[in-house]
Design a protein around this motif. Structure first.
Motif, PDB file in Angstrom:
ATOM      1  N   ASP A 194       0.846  -1.229   0.068  1.00  0.00           N
ATOM      2  CA  ASP A 194      -0.050  -0.067  -0.085  1.00  0.00           C
ATOM      3  C   ASP A 194       0.873   1.280   0.026  1.00  0.00           C
ATOM      4  OD1 ASP A 194       1.045  -0.344   2.452  1.00  0.00           O
ATOM      5  OD2 ASP A 194      -0.895   0.045   3.814  1.00  0.00           O
ATOM      6  N   LYS A 195       2.169   1.072  -0.071  1.00  0.00           N
ATOM      7  CA  LYS A 195       3.026   2.252  -0.202  1.00  0.00           C
ATOM      8  C   LYS A 195       4.065   2.127  -1.331  1.00  0.00           C
ATOM      9  CE  LYS A 195       3.046   3.283   4.878  1.00  0.00           C
ATOM     10  NZ  LYS A 195       2.402   4.495   4.827  1.00  0.00           N
ATOM     11  N   PHE A 196       3.964   1.095  -1.811  1.00  0.00           N
ATOM     12  CA  PHE A 196       4.921   1.088  -2.972  1.00  0.00           C
ATOM     13  C   PHE A 196       4.347   0.290  -4.247  1.00  0.00           C
ATOM     14  CE2 PHE A 196       8.827  -0.754  -5.430  1.00  0.00           C
ATOM     15  CZ  PHE A 196       9.495   0.391  -5.362  1.00  0.00           C
ATOM     16  N   ALA A 197       4.878   0.970  -5.575  1.00  0.00           N
ATOM     17  CA  ALA A 197       4.377   0.343  -6.778  1.00  0.00           C
ATOM     18  C   ALA A 197       5.561   0.676  -7.895  1.00  0.00           C
ATOM     19  CB  ALA A 197       3.088   1.089  -7.045  1.00  0.00           C
ATOM     20  N   LEU A 198       5.372  -0.238  -8.768  1.00  0.00           N
ATOM     21  CA  LEU A 198       6.327  -0.508  -9.956  1.00  0.00           C
ATOM     22  C   LEU A 198       5.673  -0.274 -11.385  1.00  0.00           C
ATOM     23  CD1 LEU A 198       8.860  -3.163  -9.255  1.00  0.00           C
ATOM     24  CD2 LEU A 198       9.416  -1.050  -9.075  1.00  0.00           C
ATOM     25  N   ARG A 199       6.188   0.488 -12.118  1.00  0.00           N
ATOM     26  CA  ARG A 199       5.576   0.523 -13.580  1.00  0.00           C
ATOM     27  C   ARG A 199       6.700   0.184 -14.584  1.00  0.00           C
ATOM     28  NH1 ARG A 199       0.792   3.064 -14.543  1.00  0.00           N
ATOM     29  NH2 ARG A 199       0.145   3.154 -16.838  1.00  0.00           N
ATOM     30  N   VAL A 200       6.350  -0.903 -15.187  1.00  0.00           N
ATOM     31  CA  VAL A 200       7.364  -1.396 -16.288  1.00  0.00           C
ATOM     32  C   VAL A 200       7.136  -1.250 -17.487  1.00  0.00           C
ATOM     33  CG1 VAL A 200       8.711  -3.642 -16.703  1.00  0.00           C
ATOM     34  CG2 VAL A 200       7.980  -2.958 -14.244  1.00  0.00           C
ATOM     35  N   VAL A 201       7.758  -0.789 -18.285  1.00  0.00           N
ATOM     36  CA  VAL A 201       7.298  -0.491 -19.870  1.00  0.00           C
ATOM     37  C   VAL A 201       8.193  -1.078 -20.726  1.00  0.00           C
ATOM     38  CG1 VAL A 201       6.732   1.488 -21.576  1.00  0.00           C
ATOM     39  CG2 VAL A 201       6.203   1.728 -19.204  1.00  0.00           C
ATOM     40  N   GLY A 202       7.883  -1.599 -21.962  1.00  0.00           N
ATOM     41  CA  GLY A 202       8.727  -2.154 -22.897  1.00  0.00           C
ATOM     42  C   GLY A 202       8.228  -1.913 -24.216  1.00  0.00           C
ATOM     43  N   PHE A 203       8.884  -1.920 -25.197  1.00  0.00           N
ATOM     44  CA  PHE A 203       8.706  -1.631 -26.835  1.00  0.00           C
ATOM     45  C   PHE A 203       9.653  -2.052 -27.624  1.00  0.00           C
ATOM     46  CE2 PHE A 203      10.190   2.500 -24.812  1.00  0.00           C
ATOM     47  CZ  PHE A 203      11.205   2.893 -25.971  1.00  0.00           C
ATOM     48  N   TRP A 204       9.066  -2.632 -28.714  1.00  0.00           N
ATOM     49  CA  TRP A 204      10.160  -2.898 -30.078  1.00  0.00           C
ATOM     50  C   TRP A 204       9.330  -2.462 -31.280  1.00  0.00           C
ATOM     51  CZ3 TRP A 204       9.163  -6.207 -34.107  1.00  0.00           C
ATOM     52  CH2 TRP A 204      10.406  -6.462 -34.908  1.00  0.00           C
ATOM     53  N   ALA A 205      10.246  -1.842 -32.107  1.00  0.00           N
ATOM     54  CA  ALA A 205       9.304  -1.675 -33.282  1.00  0.00           C
ATOM     55  C   ALA A 205      10.486  -1.736 -34.540  1.00  0.00           C
ATOM     56  CB  ALA A 205       8.893  -0.330 -33.177  1.00  0.00           C
ATOM     57  N   GLU A 206       9.970  -1.938 -35.628  1.00  0.00           N
ATOM     58  CA  GLU A 206      10.730  -2.016 -37.043  1.00  0.00           C
ATOM     59  C   GLU A 206       9.891  -1.458 -38.010  1.00  0.00           C
ATOM     60  OE1 GLU A 206      13.317  -5.301 -38.241  1.00  0.00           O
ATOM     61  OE2 GLU A 206      12.113  -5.352 -40.108  1.00  0.00           O
ATOM     62  N   GLU A 207      10.426  -0.335 -38.395  1.00  0.00           N
ATOM     63  CA  GLU A 207       9.788   0.427 -39.602  1.00  0.00           C
ATOM     64  C   GLU A 207      10.528   0.059 -41.139  1.00  0.00           C
ATOM     65  OE1 GLU A 207       9.462   4.620 -38.922  1.00  0.00           O
ATOM     66  OE2 GLU A 207       8.720   4.392 -36.848  1.00  0.00           O
ATOM     67  N   GLY A 208       9.615  -0.416 -41.887  1.00  0.00           N
ATOM     68  CA  GLY A 208      10.006  -1.100 -43.110  1.00  0.00           C
ATOM     69  C   GLY A 208      10.628   0.154 -44.089  1.00  0.00           C
ATOM     70  N   GLY A 209      11.529  -0.375 -44.889  1.00  0.00           N
ATOM     71  CA  GLY A 209      12.196   0.632 -45.728  1.00  0.00           C
ATOM     72  C   GLY A 209      11.417   0.779 -47.166  1.00  0.00           C
ATOM     73  N   TYR A 210      11.646   1.853 -47.763  1.00  0.00           N
ATOM     74  CA  TYR A 210      10.927   2.288 -49.026  1.00  0.00           C
ATOM     75  C   TYR A 210      11.822   2.767 -50.064  1.00  0.00           C
ATOM     76  CZ  TYR A 210      10.567   6.382 -46.270  1.00  0.00           C
ATOM     77  OH  TYR A 210      10.651   7.495 -45.460  1.00  0.00           O
ATOM     78  N   VAL A 211      13.010   3.177 -49.855  1.00  0.00           N
ATOM     79  CA  VAL A 211      14.051   3.981 -50.723  1.00  0.00           C
ATOM     80  C   VAL A 211      14.938   2.838 -51.299  1.00  0.00           C
ATOM     81  CG1 VAL A 211      15.702   5.511 -50.847  1.00  0.00           C
ATOM     82  CG2 VAL A 211      13.630   6.099 -49.288  1.00  0.00           C
ATOM     83  N   ASP A 212      14.955   2.744 -52.537  1.00  0.00           N
ATOM     84  CA  ASP A 212      15.740   1.747 -53.253  1.00  0.00           C
ATOM     85  C   ASP A 212      17.078   2.414 -53.604  1.00  0.00           C
ATOM     86  OD1 ASP A 212      13.579   0.221 -53.420  1.00  0.00           O
ATOM     87  OD2 ASP A 212      13.094   0.705 -55.374  1.00  0.00           O
ATOM     88  N   ASN A 213      18.142   1.734 -53.306  1.00  0.00           N
ATOM     89  CA  ASN A 213      19.442   1.963 -53.659  1.00  0.00           C
ATOM     90  C   ASN A 213      19.774   1.391 -54.985  1.00  0.00           C
ATOM     91  OD1 ASN A 213      22.193   3.070 -53.759  1.00  0.00           O
ATOM     92  ND2 ASN A 213      23.121   1.645 -52.190  1.00  0.00           N
ATOM     93  N   VAL A 214      19.875   2.401 -56.060  1.00  0.00           N
ATOM     94  CA  VAL A 214      19.970   1.945 -57.371  1.00  0.00           C
ATOM     95  C   VAL A 214      21.187   1.832 -58.071  1.00  0.00           C
ATOM     96  CG1 VAL A 214      17.541   2.358 -57.884  1.00  0.00           C
ATOM     97  CG2 VAL A 214      19.374   3.680 -58.554  1.00  0.00           C
ATOM     98  N   LEU A 215      21.485   0.742 -58.865  1.00  0.00           N
ATOM     99  CA  LEU A 215      22.932   0.642 -59.718  1.00  0.00           C
ATOM    100  C   LEU A 215      23.155   1.913 -60.294  1.00  0.00           C
ATOM    101  CD1 LEU A 215      25.165  -1.427 -60.391  1.00  0.00           C
ATOM    102  CD2 LEU A 215      23.790  -1.673 -62.479  1.00  0.00           C
ATOM    103  N   GLY A 216      24.716   2.305 -60.265  1.00  0.00           N
ATOM    104  CA  GLY A 216      24.860   3.649 -60.929  1.00  0.00           C
ATOM    105  C   GLY A 216      26.619   3.661 -60.576  1.00  0.00           C
ATOM    106  N   ARG A 217      27.216   4.460 -61.463  1.00  0.00           N
ATOM    107  CA  ARG A 217      28.713   4.469 -61.447  1.00  0.00           C
ATOM    108  C   ARG A 217      29.045   5.710 -60.489  1.00  0.00           C
ATOM    109  NH1 ARG A 217      31.405   0.738 -63.902  1.00  0.00           N
ATOM    110  NH2 ARG A 217      33.466   2.013 -63.898  1.00  0.00           N
ATOM    111  N   ASP A 218      30.146   6.059 -60.098  1.00  0.00           N
ATOM    112  CA  ASP A 218      30.546   6.786 -59.428  1.00  0.00           C
ATOM    113  C   ASP A 218      30.989   8.445 -60.270  1.00  0.00           C
ATOM    114  OD1 ASP A 218      33.047   6.622 -60.468  1.00  0.00           O
ATOM    115  OD2 ASP A 218      33.806   5.509 -58.581  1.00  0.00           O
TER     116      ASP A 218
END
Length: 812
Positions: A201-225
């Motif tokens: 009645d005098k002590f409490a814990l709060r535990v939080v956790g998260f994991w996320a992966e945001e997918g890609g959408y930009v292509d690295n395309v073939l090219g010369r320097d």
């Protein structure tokens, strides 16, 4: 039961929806529209009703964050009327409030916006931390100077994250999961949860956790320097830009007795990116050519403890916190490296500039960076019903910023640059100008090396008093006195181990400074009724000054010192609720005067008429002239019926510099009078509508749909772009400058969901509904121009394409 509506509210509803027979029929049997809930904020460092605070405040609650499907800082910005930001990659952003900006990429000028997580300051320069919005009680946006209570770097405003605290009243928990896909891109996943566990009645814990992966959408395309020496076949990849976030929070609350409590919190978050978010418009949307698989790791953690005690006449709050952050990244630098070799080896002084010739070799940029921040604050806040309410406090922080930045050129020891470096090393040793320097140089692939250390220790005392002149009228006065010590060390070497020409001391160059100042606040408010209040506010914000390094001062252009700059804010506002607290309308008008503006001077932005004798290393801060920002903010909420609700906010402004600012000790204009502030929109709005369907599904609960839309006007990318446009004499020059006018940015989110009475939610979420291609960052690199290559011009970070996801949440 019939709906309880005032005649005026009914008339407004009928006017707005004359053809909505379905809603009209529903209104006959619907229950009364819900009332707006009281929102408690801590903008004044005490808990107070948002509608009673005599300043502009936007507060986003837990419910709002969940219903709006917000997960990070990027999502927050659209819903905050006076906030804008520039983002290079996720987790690396510059936040601007009320358009107070002198540009981006200012890595050596203090931020204009402070970031607080609960009572912990965690402000960074150009790379503000991205707080994951999991189990957040609310986010408070406090535009305008907050220098009285929130201190340094609160000049333009404060973004305040407030976490949910442990609760001894009972067990509760929540778990959420979301899976989605991006049009033309990859899948995304997100899982999070929290537990509230009373251990006694005098002590409490709060535990939080998260994991996320945001997918890609930009292509690295073939090219010369650029030099056509090799291609990037070994690193081409579709949807290569992926962002992963992991972290959690552990908090413990000990209610020692009825008067005293102790809260201890630890928070950890890590964000990892792979790939680049940049797009090359020549190659098409979401396409770019890179010769290195870029990456960035951003890891931070905090530990804090807050002791609160009821002293009867006042509440005592003592907070100590530690913030630790590490940022590492490595990005492709091939274009610049090859352009540098080509430009200088074919220039007027090829022998002198042989040090810059690394041929066609590929290169990367690296950065190893960290920040440590100790902060302590003590506050004494009055209690009771006295007409005089007051607060007094003291603050101390010790901030240490460090980074090693440079360029890697594998194989550089076989280039003209290494031969020239060896020759320079021998000359320096024979001349005896660099004690301790030895030759030959140790083998290394580090072509350029920079070490930066900055320590700022600050002490401040602050206070505010509010006195009720009558039951309706009160006045407030506040002040903050601060003193700081700044100690900065710079080391520049080309290549690693060889001091640059301007830095003959191999141990680096140090600059130190001490200064003090005071910022003030005055406010008054008048309550016409319990639901209608008007206020007037004057507030000041500041940034610390400092010294420039001797190597820059010796050029005769950069001054030895630069002082604090000051922002004065004059604000009038109205906060009101109508129709039995079903409609809320808040309005503020502001005028902000910015004096002695801190600006960054470097060889890259002083080319017009400045002869700095080839001093490419010239870097330093100076105080410029004045600027003015004036505008209005309007926000509101309306429960039109028990099932239909609206929310909106609007920001209109006119940001400009009000006098010419010259490069120090010259007659060359750095910023012309009338210039618009960069990265400062003149218009921005956000709106949302939500409707709950009656008895649509057989389950007990609510089936609802929600649509929100944000829009932001055009902004200039930089001072240079604005200057080029204003001085253009041909259509070609004008069109070239307009490429740096970042177009309007807009985005919509649509959701359909069900909220069960048994404690679970499910929703379909569509983000960027109209698949807009807005962008928040633009880089005008022109390395390909000298090669006749149309690529790598006007590179930008385009927003994520339309995405679809399914979310599920369960509460216990």
């Amino acid at each position: 039961m019939t709906e309880q509506k005032t005649p005026l509210a009914a008339a407004i509803f009928a006017t707005l929806f004359p053809a909505s027979q379905g809603l009209a029929q529903e209104a006959k049997t619907a229950v009364a529209a819900p009332r707006l809930e009281t929102v408690t904020v801590t903008a004044t460092r005490r808990s107070e009703n948002l509608q009673a605070v005599a300043q502009s405040v936007t507060a986003l609650s837990t419910e709002f964050i969940q219903k709006q499907a917000l997960v990070n800082t990027y999502d927050l910005i659209g819903a905050l009327p006076s906030v804008n930001f520039v983002s290079y990659v996720p987790g690396q952003s510059v936040i601007v409030m009320r358009g107070i900006s002198s540009g981006t990429g200012e890595f050596r000028i203090d931020s204009k916006v402070s970031i607080y997580l609960d009572d912990q300051p965690m402000t960074a320069i150009s790379q503000q931390a991205d707080v994951r919005l999991v189990d957040i009680e609310r986010v408070e946006s406090l535009p305008g100077p907050q220098g009285t209570l929130f201190g340094s770097s609160a000049q333009g405003g404060t973004l305040h994250y407030v976490t949910n605290k442990p609760d001894i009243s009972g067990f509760s928990s929540e778990v959420s999961a979301e899976v989605g896909t991006i049009e033309g891109g990859d899948q995304s996943y997100d899982i999070s949860g929290w537990l509230n566990i009373p251990l006694s009645d005098k002590f409490a814990l709060r535990v939080v956790g998260f994991w996320a992966e945001e997918g890609g959408y930009v292509d690295n395309v073939l090219g010369r320097d650029l030099m056509d020496s090799q291609d990037n076949a070994d690193v081409i990849e579709e949807n290569q830009n992926v962002y992963r976030t992991t972290g959690g929070r552990l908090a413990g609350l000990w209610t020692i007795n009825d008067d005293w409590s102790l809260l201890a919190t630890g928070i950890y978050q890590r964000g990892d990116t792979s790939g680049t978010w940049e797009t090359d418009p020549f190659l098409g949307d979401q396409k770019v050519t890179r010769f290195f698989d870029e990456w960035r790791d951003d890891e931070w953690w905090t530990a804090s403890a807050t002791l609160k005690g009821n002293l009867g006449f006042a509440e005592l709050s003592l907070t100590g916190s530690y913030f630790d952050r590490r940022i590492d990244y490595q990005w492709d630098n091939t274009n610049y490296s090859q352009w540098r070799s080509f430009y200088y080896s074919s220039g007027s002084y090829p022998a002198y500039y042989a040090l810059y010739d690394t041929g066609a070799l590929h290169s990367t940029t690296f950065n190893w960076q960290k920040q440590n921040r100790w902060a302590y604050e003590a506050r004494l806040t009055s209690q009771g019903d006295s007409k005089l309410q007051w607060m007094a406090g003291a603050f101390f922080e010790d901030v240490y910023d460090w980074w090693e930045y440079g360029a890697l050129v594998p194989g550089q020891m076989g280039t003209p640059a290494w031969d020239k470096a060896t020759e320079n090393c021998t000359d320096l040793v024979n001349g005896g100008t660099v004690p301790g320097l030895t030759c030959p140089l140790a083998p290394t692939d580090i072509y350029y090396f920079e070490n930066y250390e900055n320590t700022v220790k600050q002490v401040a005392v602050f206070g505010e008093m509010t006195y009720d002149l009558t039951d309706k009228w009160s006045v407030t006065g506040g002040a903050r006195w601060f003193e700081f010590d700044r100690d900065t060390l710079d080391i520049y070497q080309v290549p690693l181990g060889l001091p640059v020409q301007s830095d003959p001391d191999a141990n680096g160059l140090r600059s130190q400074s001490t200064d003090s100042d005071t910022s003030l606040k005055f406010a008054t408010r008048y309550k016409f009724t319990p639901d209608v209040m008007a206020y007037a506010l004057y507030s000041e914000g500041f940034r610390l000054g400092g010294n420039n390094s001797p190597r820059a001062v010796d050029t005769g252009v950069v001054p030895a010192t630069y002082g604090p700059d000051l922002l004065k804010n004059y604000e009038l506002g109205l906060k009101s609720q109508w129709f039995d607290n079903r409609l809320q309308l808040n309005l503020s008008a502001f005028l902000m005067e910015w004096e002695d503006i801190q600006l960054r001077l470097g060889s890259s932005n002083i080319s017009g008429g400045i002869d700095n004798n080839g001093a490419w290393w010239l870097e330093g801060n100076f105080n410029g002239g004045t600027a003015e920002q004036k505008g209005v903010e309007l926000s509101g909420q309306w429960y039109a019926t028990d099932r239909l609700s609206f929310e909106w906010n609007l920001f209109l402004a006119s940001p400009e510099f009000t006098e010419d600012t010259f490069v120090p000790n010259t007659d060359v204009i750095y910023v012309a009078k009338g210039t618009t502030m960069p990265v400062s929109p003149k218009e921005k709005y956000w709106a949302a509508v939500e409707y709950t369907f009656p008895d649509f599904l057989p389950w007990q609960g609510d089936f609802w749909t929600r649509f929100s839309y944000s829009w932001q006007g055009k902004v200039w990318d930089s001072f240079a772009a604005i200057s080029d446009y204003s001085t253009a004499t041909t259509d070609e020059e004008r069109d070239a400058a307009l490429e740096f006018l970042i177009p309007e940015y807009k985005s919509g989110t649509f959701q359909v969901g069900f909220t069960s009475e048994s404690g679970w939610d499910a929703a379909i979420v569509v983000r960027n509904v109209f698949d807009d291609n807005g962008y928040t960052y633009l880089s005008g690199t022109w390395y390909g121009a000298d090669f006749g290559d149309p690529r790598w011009r006007y590179i930008r970070n385009i927003q994520q394409p339309r995405s679809y996801s399914l979310s599920f949440t369960k509460r216990w």
